[in-house]
Write a protein that holds these residues in place. Sequence first.
Motif, PDB file in Angstrom:
ATOM      1  N   PRO A   5      54.711  39.118  32.045  1.00  0.00           N
ATOM      2  CA  PRO A   5      54.075  37.836  32.377  1.00  0.00           C
ATOM      3  C   PRO A   5      52.841  37.983  33.259  1.00  0.00           C
ATOM      4  CG  PRO A   5      56.230  38.034  33.423  1.00  0.00           C
ATOM      5  CD  PRO A   5      56.136  39.133  32.437  1.00  0.00           C
ATOM      6  N   LEU A   6      52.845  38.967  34.161  1.00  0.00           N
ATOM      7  CA  LEU A   6      51.665  39.173  35.007  1.00  0.00           C
ATOM      8  C   LEU A   6      50.471  39.636  34.171  1.00  0.00           C
ATOM      9  CD1 LEU A   6      53.205  40.870  38.175  1.00  0.00           C
ATOM     10  CD2 LEU A   6      52.398  38.516  37.928  1.00  0.00           C
ATOM     11  N   SER A   7      50.717  40.487  33.189  1.00  0.00           N
ATOM     12  CA  SER A   7      49.613  40.954  32.345  1.00  0.00           C
ATOM     13  C   SER A   7      49.059  39.814  31.497  1.00  0.00           C
ATOM     14  CB  SER A   7      50.070  42.105  31.454  1.00  0.00           C
ATOM     15  OG  SER A   7      51.005  41.666  30.482  1.00  0.00           O
ATOM     16  N   PHE A   8      49.929  38.888  31.071  1.00  0.00           N
ATOM     17  CA  PHE A   8      49.450  37.745  30.295  1.00  0.00           C
ATOM     18  C   PHE A   8      48.624  36.791  31.164  1.00  0.00           C
ATOM     19  CE2 PHE A   8      52.973  38.859  27.335  1.00  0.00           C
ATOM     20  CZ  PHE A   8      52.200  39.005  26.193  1.00  0.00           C
ATOM     21  N   ALA A   9      49.041  36.599  32.407  1.00  0.00           N
ATOM     22  CA  ALA A   9      48.236  35.774  33.316  1.00  0.00           C
ATOM     23  C   ALA A   9      46.897  36.437  33.585  1.00  0.00           C
ATOM     24  CB  ALA A   9      48.996  35.550  34.624  1.00  0.00           C
ATOM     25  N   LEU A  10      46.892  37.749  33.718  1.00  0.00           N
ATOM     26  CA  LEU A  10      45.639  38.485  33.920  1.00  0.00           C
ATOM     27  C   LEU A  10      44.752  38.400  32.687  1.00  0.00           C
ATOM     28  CD1 LEU A  10      44.005  40.282  35.820  1.00  0.00           C
ATOM     29  CD2 LEU A  10      45.243  42.259  34.918  1.00  0.00           C
ATOM     30  N   GLN A  11      45.361  38.417  31.516  1.00  0.00           N
ATOM     31  CA  GLN A  11      44.592  38.253  30.277  1.00  0.00           C
ATOM     32  C   GLN A  11      43.864  36.915  30.264  1.00  0.00           C
ATOM     33  OE1 GLN A  11      47.055  38.097  26.762  1.00  0.00           O
ATOM     34  NE2 GLN A  11      45.437  37.185  25.528  1.00  0.00           N
TER      35      GLN A  11
END
Length: 311
Positions: free
Chosen positions: A151-157
Amino acid sequence: MSETTHDGGVAVSAPPSPDEGLTAAQLAAKHGLTVSGARPSLFEYVRQLWDRRHFILAFSRAKLTAQYSQAKLGQLWQVATPLLNAAVYFFIFGMLLGAREGIPNDIYVPFLVTGVFVFTFTQSSVLAGVRAISGNLGLVRALHFPRASLPLSFALQQLQQLLYSMIVLVVIMMAFGSFPDLSWLLVLPALALQFVFNSGLALIFARMGSKTPDLAQLMPFLLRTWMYASGVMFSIPAMLADKNWPGWITDVLQWNPAAIYMDLVRFAMIDGYDSSFLPAHVWAFALGWALLAGGVGFVYFWKAEERYGRG
């Protein structure tokens, strides 16, 4: 230990095992074994995430590149999609429904486009977070890593996608008479706080979506309702000025996090959008929402760490 056999020989029996009589848990503790995929302590979990920061960044970049890989316009859709949404909202709300009330005509387009871009940042982070675990079960079950990485990588995306959109937003601002100024630097802390807030929401809905995949079908309706209540297309105080509603309703709508972050970016970038459009203590609310969502979301997700991907 020995005993005499029936033919007079002597048989030697094995000595009792030192592990005899121990339970499975005692045996594991004795030999230093731990449960595979067990939840680490909170501080250890944070350390593991930091160790995998390069993976989180690389994964977000790969997802961003692959998002429109099948489209002929490719990455241009990162900017074209919110711009087309803004054009539709301008026609429906700005021209047909008169949502420009209380907003000077020369700043309505920058007002609207900023609102669409900033709200889309939150909206996309939540939608991606819902599917972060349930949509990547193969990866979750095959590799051992802190699940919050997804989920953190998706928010960063979504943050990277917003930064691409900001280039177009700058052009629109200048086209309507708002030129770069020191106040534009306020965009940085505003978006940083919004990123923390979005990450918290992504973590919350990632855990919820991991057990309830149907939540992904419901979220677009909830997010659309949130958008209409957040002043993306209109000024909340101006829209409610002639209504005989209690004043606290206006305050609640203005203090909702989506409205807070939109107003901060608008205030920073749009000439003519002054502090009179902002609710009281706006920066305090922006910080409070970020810390609340980020902290609660992280702990809530961590609590279920050992259950992700286990059916």
